[in-house]
Design a protein around this motif. Structure first.
Motif, PDB file in Angstrom:
ATOM      1  N   TYR A  49      -4.292  -2.448   0.363  1.00 28.31           N
ATOM      2  CA  TYR A  49      -4.898  -2.395   1.694  1.00 28.31           C
ATOM      3  C   TYR A  49      -5.441  -3.769   2.093  1.00 28.31           C
ATOM      4  O   TYR A  49      -6.004  -4.486   1.270  1.00 28.31           O
ATOM      5  CB  TYR A  49      -6.045  -1.381   1.726  1.00 28.31           C
ATOM      6  CG  TYR A  49      -5.602   0.035   2.007  1.00 28.31           C
ATOM      7  CD1 TYR A  49      -6.060   0.720   3.127  1.00 28.31           C
ATOM      8  CD2 TYR A  49      -4.719   0.694   1.160  1.00 28.31           C
ATOM      9  CE1 TYR A  49      -5.671   2.023   3.384  1.00 28.31           C
ATOM     10  CE2 TYR A  49      -4.313   1.995   1.411  1.00 28.31           C
ATOM     11  CZ  TYR A  49      -4.787   2.658   2.530  1.00 28.31           C
ATOM     12  OH  TYR A  49      -4.392   3.943   2.781  1.00 28.31           O
TER      13      TYR A  49
ATOM     14  N   VAL B 106      -3.715   2.083  10.352  1.00 34.30           N
ATOM     15  CA  VAL B 106      -4.206   3.431  10.064  1.00 34.30           C
ATOM     16  C   VAL B 106      -5.127   3.928  11.178  1.00 34.30           C
ATOM     17  O   VAL B 106      -4.999   5.064  11.660  1.00 34.30           O
ATOM     18  CB  VAL B 106      -4.934   3.452   8.705  1.00 34.30           C
ATOM     19  CG1 VAL B 106      -5.668   4.782   8.507  1.00 34.30           C
ATOM     20  CG2 VAL B 106      -3.946   3.228   7.562  1.00 34.30           C
TER      21      VAL B 106
ATOM     22  N   THR C 209      -3.546  -3.293   7.390  1.00 31.58           N
ATOM     23  CA  THR C 209      -3.339  -1.896   6.995  1.00 31.58           C
ATOM     24  C   THR C 209      -4.357  -0.989   7.675  1.00 31.58           C
ATOM     25  O   THR C 209      -4.006   0.060   8.236  1.00 31.58           O
ATOM     26  CB  THR C 209      -3.457  -1.743   5.468  1.00 31.58           C
ATOM     27  OG1 THR C 209      -2.595  -2.673   4.829  1.00 31.58           O
ATOM     28  CG2 THR C 209      -3.094  -0.329   5.039  1.00 31.58           C
ATOM     29  N   TRP C 210      -5.626  -1.386   7.647  1.00 33.11           N
ATOM     30  CA  TRP C 210      -6.665  -0.577   8.279  1.00 33.11           C
ATOM     31  C   TRP C 210      -6.483  -0.499   9.793  1.00 33.11           C
ATOM     32  O   TRP C 210      -6.760   0.531  10.414  1.00 33.11           O
ATOM     33  CB  TRP C 210      -8.053  -1.142   7.943  1.00 33.11           C
ATOM     34  CG  TRP C 210      -8.505  -0.786   6.559  1.00 33.11           C
ATOM     35  CD1 TRP C 210      -8.668  -1.612   5.496  1.00 33.11           C
ATOM     36  CD2 TRP C 210      -8.840   0.526   6.082  1.00 33.11           C
ATOM     37  NE1 TRP C 210      -9.079  -0.917   4.389  1.00 33.11           N
ATOM     38  CE2 TRP C 210      -9.202   0.397   4.714  1.00 33.11           C
ATOM     39  CE3 TRP C 210      -8.871   1.796   6.676  1.00 33.11           C
ATOM     40  CZ2 TRP C 210      -9.585   1.490   3.942  1.00 33.11           C
ATOM     41  CZ3 TRP C 210      -9.259   2.885   5.904  1.00 33.11           C
ATOM     42  CH2 TRP C 210      -9.607   2.723   4.553  1.00 33.11           C
TER      43      TRP C 210
ATOM     44  N   ALA D 291      -2.178   6.137   3.466  1.00 31.99           N
ATOM     45  CA  ALA D 291      -2.441   5.733   4.854  1.00 31.99           C
ATOM     46  C   ALA D 291      -2.450   6.951   5.767  1.00 31.99           C
ATOM     47  O   ALA D 291      -3.296   7.057   6.673  1.00 31.99           O
ATOM     48  CB  ALA D 291      -1.386   4.725   5.305  1.00 31.99           C
TER      49      ALA D 291
ATOM     50  N   TYR E 133       0.836  -1.197   0.000  1.00 25.66           N
ATOM     51  CA  TYR E 133       0.000   0.000   0.000  1.00 25.66           C
ATOM     52  C   TYR E 133       0.874   1.253   0.000  1.00 25.66           C
ATOM     53  O   TYR E 133       2.020   1.238   0.433  1.00 25.66           O
ATOM     54  CB  TYR E 133      -0.954   0.003   1.191  1.00 25.66           C
ATOM     55  CG  TYR E 133      -0.285   0.171   2.546  1.00 25.66           C
ATOM     56  CD1 TYR E 133      -0.113   1.431   3.115  1.00 25.66           C
ATOM     57  CD2 TYR E 133       0.140  -0.943   3.277  1.00 25.66           C
ATOM     58  CE1 TYR E 133       0.486   1.586   4.350  1.00 25.66           C
ATOM     59  CE2 TYR E 133       0.737  -0.795   4.521  1.00 25.66           C
ATOM     60  CZ  TYR E 133       0.900   0.461   5.050  1.00 25.66           C
ATOM     61  OH  TYR E 133       1.501   0.609   6.276  1.00 25.66           O
TER      62      TYR E 133
END
Length: 307
Positions: free
Chosen positions: A230, A238, A234-235, A25, A20
């Motif tokens: 993503y 973030v 990743t989420w 991000a 990503y």
């Protein structure tokens, strides 16, 4: 652990998934932060109408107050991008050791921006804190890396540029100290709601992040989309970055940036203790020594703070 997750999310690769884009991000973290502040503002006011009126009055009708947040928001956006760059080019242990210099930079800016005075005992406590948390973090990183290897998790180091990573983390230390103390000064010299201040900060930060994202990665985004690469990890990274920033604002509002550093260090040790009680973490001599140094530094700083 967050640092390891950030590094793993940036350096782990799957055959069918690209990495990503770091700038996206950072931008999404600012958007999540604004949304979270909106929810907290509603919780505080208990009325959508009051929330809208407050936002209109404090943000639309007071552009100068928003301009005040350009400096910390720009530095935070820079810092977040630099962290991704550093973690993409340095080993996690090297990053952790170098990043602890932010403790001393924060103390220096507390003196220059906030007018605080630190005697020799407090400076000694801060140096001890830096050394102690470095030992604890190095042990934690080494243990997690060993566990990753035993689980056959492959992390690619191809294309790393250590000098770039070192410059990024050092610049991040300076920007972190200045932005934190500047933001603390604004929070403590104003009657504006902390959530409004964070919305102002988020708007400025999202603007800077969006511009940076377009200027540096527009071609990649146009080709494969904003959310390329993503996944759930990743989420998580973030969201953690966004909510962690709000938690820091709370600490700064009711304490200060130096005490935030001590609180962060103690939390690292508590995580190790919990891992020892509930998981299979076995603290080494390095971890125990670091813990003792952090506790001694905290006592030394607190004892001098009460004089």
């Amino acid at each position: 652990m967050l640092v390891l997750l950030m590094r793993y999310s940036r350096t782990s690769t799957l055959d069918d998934q690209p990495i990503y884009i770091a700038s996206t991000a950072v931008f999404m973290a600012e958007i999540i932060k604004i949304i979270a502040c909106g929810f907290m503002l509603y919780y505080q006011e208990r009325s959508y109408k009051k929330c809208i009126e407050l936002v209109y009055h404090e943000i639309i009708q007071k552009p100068r107050e928003v301009v005040k947040m350009l400096i910390p928001s720009g530095l935070y956006a820079l810092q977040n991008n630099l962290l991704y760059i550093a973690l993409s080019n340095l080993e996690a242990a090297t990053f952790q050791v170098t990043y602890q210099l932010k403790i001393l930079s924060t103390a220096a800016f507390s003196i220059s921006l906030l007018g605080r005075s630190l005697n020799r005992e407090k400076w000694l406590a801060l140096v001890l804190l830096m050394v102690g948390v470095t030992l604890v973090q190095t042990e934690s990183v080494s243990s997690a890396a060993t566990a990753a290897e035993s689980s056959n998790l492959e992390i690619s180091d191809n294309g790393q540029r250590p000098m770039v990573g070192l410059l990024a983390v050092l610049t991040s230390c300076v920007s972190s100290g200045f932005a934190g103390c500047y933001f603390e000064k604004i929070l403590k010299t104003s009657t504006t709601s902390m959530w409004i201040r964070n919305i102002q900060l988020g708007i400025c930060g999202a603007t800077f992040s969006f511009l940076g994202m377009i200027m540096s990665d527009y071609g990649q985004i146009k080709e494969a989309g904003l959310y390329q690469g993503y996944n759930l990890l990743t989420w998580f990274v973030v969201t953690n970055q966004a909510l962690g920033g709000l938690l820091v604002a709370l600490v700064v509002k009711y304490a200060d940036n130096i005490l935030k550093g001590f609180a962060t260090s103690i939390s690292i040790i508590l995580s190790g203790v919990i891992s020892f009680c509930l998981l299979d973490f076995q603290p080494s001599l390095l971890f125990i020594t670091g813990t003792a140094i952090v506790i001694a530094a905290t006592y030394l700083y607190g004892a001098n703070n009460n004089r």
